[in-house]
Design an enzyme around this catalytic site. Structure first.
Site, PDB file in Angstrom:
ATOM      1  CD  GLU A 114     -15.194  -2.005 -47.873  1.00 57.03           C
ATOM      2  OE1 GLU A 114     -15.318  -2.248 -46.390  1.00 57.03           O
ATOM      3  OE2 GLU A 114     -14.524  -0.923 -48.213  1.00 57.03           O
ATOM      4  CE1 TYR A 126     -25.142  -6.990 -51.693  1.00 57.38           C
ATOM      5  CE2 TYR A 126     -23.171  -8.252 -51.174  1.00 57.38           C
ATOM      6  CZ  TYR A 126     -24.133  -7.789 -50.616  1.00 57.38           C
ATOM      7  OH  TYR A 126     -24.176  -7.670 -49.250  1.00 57.38           O
TER       8      TYR A 126
HETATM    9  C1  LIG Z   1     -25.039 -14.206 -49.131  1.00 56.05           C
HETATM   10  C2  LIG Z   1     -26.383 -14.483 -48.413  1.00 56.05           C
HETATM   11  C3  LIG Z   1     -26.954 -13.386 -47.676  1.00 56.05           C
HETATM   12  C4  LIG Z   1     -27.473 -14.887 -49.284  1.00 56.05           C
HETATM   13  O1  LIG Z   1     -28.850 -14.860 -49.003  1.00 56.05           O
HETATM   14  P1  LIG Z   1     -29.987 -15.830 -49.445  1.00 56.05           P
HETATM   15  O2  LIG Z   1     -31.186 -15.556 -48.799  1.00 56.05           O
HETATM   16  O3  LIG Z   1     -29.460 -17.525 -49.314  1.00 56.05           O
HETATM   17  O4  LIG Z   1     -29.970 -15.371 -51.019  1.00 56.05           O
HETATM   18  P2  LIG Z   1     -31.166 -15.724 -51.947  1.00 56.05           P
HETATM   19  O5  LIG Z   1     -31.791 -17.089 -51.799  1.00 56.05           O
HETATM   20  O6  LIG Z   1     -32.154 -14.571 -51.984  1.00 56.05           O
HETATM   21  O7  LIG Z   1     -30.226 -15.886 -53.242  1.00 56.05           O
HETATM   22  C5  LIG Z   1     -30.299 -14.970 -54.140  1.00 56.05           C
HETATM   23  C6  LIG Z   1     -29.005 -15.409 -55.191  1.00 56.05           C
HETATM   24  O8  LIG Z   1     -27.973 -15.255 -54.776  1.00 56.05           O
HETATM   25  C7  LIG Z   1     -27.148 -16.182 -55.172  1.00 56.05           C
HETATM   26  N1  LIG Z   1     -26.548 -17.212 -54.186  1.00 56.05           N
HETATM   27  C8  LIG Z   1     -27.216 -17.324 -52.798  1.00 56.05           C
HETATM   28  N2  LIG Z   1     -26.641 -18.353 -52.346  1.00 56.05           N
HETATM   29  C9  LIG Z   1     -25.557 -18.734 -53.082  1.00 56.05           C
HETATM   30  C10 LIG Z   1     -24.721 -19.898 -52.858  1.00 56.05           C
HETATM   31  N3  LIG Z   1     -24.669 -20.566 -51.933  1.00 56.05           N
HETATM   32  N4  LIG Z   1     -23.898 -19.951 -53.950  1.00 56.05           N
HETATM   33  C11 LIG Z   1     -23.973 -19.285 -55.229  1.00 56.05           C
HETATM   34  N5  LIG Z   1     -24.975 -18.441 -55.447  1.00 56.05           N
HETATM   35  C12 LIG Z   1     -25.884 -18.148 -54.439  1.00 56.05           C
HETATM   36  C13 LIG Z   1     -27.806 -16.932 -56.118  1.00 56.05           C
HETATM   37  O9  LIG Z   1     -27.739 -15.998 -57.423  1.00 56.05           O
HETATM   38  C14 LIG Z   1     -29.280 -16.802 -55.751  1.00 56.05           C
HETATM   39  O10 LIG Z   1     -30.252 -16.735 -56.818  1.00 56.05           O
HETATM   40  P3  LIG Z   1     -30.863 -18.034 -57.252  1.00 56.05           P
HETATM   41  O11 LIG Z   1     -31.178 -18.950 -55.891  1.00 56.05           O
HETATM   42  O12 LIG Z   1     -32.071 -18.001 -58.167  1.00 56.05           O
HETATM   43  O13 LIG Z   1     -29.884 -19.082 -57.938  1.00 56.05           O
HETATM   44  C15 LIG Z   1     -26.306 -15.687 -47.479  1.00 56.05           C
HETATM   45  O14 LIG Z   1     -25.698 -16.782 -48.123  1.00 56.05           O
HETATM   46  C16 LIG Z   1     -25.311 -15.186 -46.224  1.00 56.05           C
HETATM   47  O15 LIG Z   1     -25.970 -14.723 -45.268  1.00 56.05           O
HETATM   48  N6  LIG Z   1     -24.261 -15.602 -46.312  1.00 56.05           N
HETATM   49  C17 LIG Z   1     -23.318 -15.223 -45.049  1.00 56.05           C
HETATM   50  C18 LIG Z   1     -23.029 -13.875 -44.880  1.00 56.05           C
HETATM   51  C19 LIG Z   1     -22.738 -13.082 -46.116  1.00 56.05           C
HETATM   52  O16 LIG Z   1     -21.864 -13.518 -46.851  1.00 56.05           O
HETATM   53  N7  LIG Z   1     -23.231 -11.636 -46.234  1.00 56.05           N
HETATM   54  C20 LIG Z   1     -22.920 -11.091 -47.536  1.00 56.05           C
HETATM   55  C21 LIG Z   1     -21.533 -10.355 -47.263  1.00 56.05           C
HETATM   56  S1  LIG Z   1     -21.403  -8.834 -47.889  1.00 56.05           S
END
Ligand SMILES: CC(C)(COP(=O)(O)OP(=O)(O)OC[C@H]1O[C@@H](n2cnc3c(N)ncnc32)[C@H](O)[C@@H]1OP(=O)(O)O)[C@@H](O)C(=O)NCCC(=O)NCCS
Length: 159
Positions: A114, A126
């Site tokens: 979710e 995702y």
């Molecule tokens: C969501 C989260 C886990 C992503 O982690 P991350 O290590 O920064 O992600 P990645 O670097 O592997 O990014 C993978 C892809 O996700 C997407 N993405 C990640 N951060 C993004 C942002 N701020 N805005 C838009 N797309 C984003 C992009 O498609 C990215 O690919 P790209 O870098 O080639 O464009 C991180 O932002 C986080 O911890 N957020 C708060 C907690 C949360 O929302 N968890 C998920 C809830 S279910």
């Protein structure tokens, strides 16, 4: 987008209760309703839990984690978070790939999660991994003084 300055990629490995305090700290920096260290301790010892962490090599600190639970042939991703100073460096991507493989090895045939409908970062992540929207829960995320927000239910079929 590439984050700067470059950092050595953390190594991905299974984690357990010894990382509860670090998980709680990252969770608190990531969500409005933080889970406590004791919540993580319970989660780690619960049945069906599969957890992976990204460990930064220099100081052996946790940079991010993902925790799922398997029941019968279904898995649910319970939480995924990356420390703010490690975001946009591919850590979540590095976590998800082996984590999904571990769920498959543990006989999960489909994975659910979710996610807040407005969480663009998580939705993009995702989608990259083949998760598709299968439902919506209205008023799922509630924060004091704010409008309740809907959540999307997403699924990825593994087998
Ligand atoms: C969501 C989260 C886990 C992503 O982690 P991350 O290590 O920064 O992600 P990645 O670097 O592997 O990014 C993978 C892809 O996700 C997407 N993405 C990640 N951060 C993004 C942002 N701020 N805005 C838009 N797309 C984003 C992009 O498609 C990215 O690919 P790209 O870098 O080639 O464009 C991180 O932002 C986080 O911890 N957020 C708060 C907690 C949360 O929302 N968890 C998920 C809830 S279910």
């Amino acid at each position: 987008m590439i984050a700067w300055p470059p950092k050595a990629a953390p190594r991905i490995q299974p984690i357990g209760a010894e990382r509860s305090a670090e998980c709680a700290a990252i969770h608190a920096a990531s969500f409005l309703h933080p889970w406590q260290e004791a919540d993580f301790e319970q989660l780690f010892v619960g049945p069906g839990t599969v957890a992976d962490g990204a460990i930064e090599e220099k100081e052996e600190r946790l940079a991010g984690f993902i925790i799922s639970r398997i029941a019968a042939d279904e898995a649910e991703i319970l939480t995924l978070a990356v420390a703010p100073n490690w975001r946009r460096r591919g850590v979540a991507t590095q976590l998800l790939a082996p984590h999904l493989a571990a769920l498959a090895v543990n006989r999960a045939s489909s994975i659910f999660l979710e996610v807040e409908a407005e969480n663009a970062a998580a939705l993009a992540l995702y989608a990259n991994f083949g998760f598709e929207k299968v439902g919506e829960r209205k008023s799922y995320y509630r924060a004091a003084g704010a409008e309740p927000k809907p959540a999307l239910v997403m699924r990825r079929v593994l087998l």
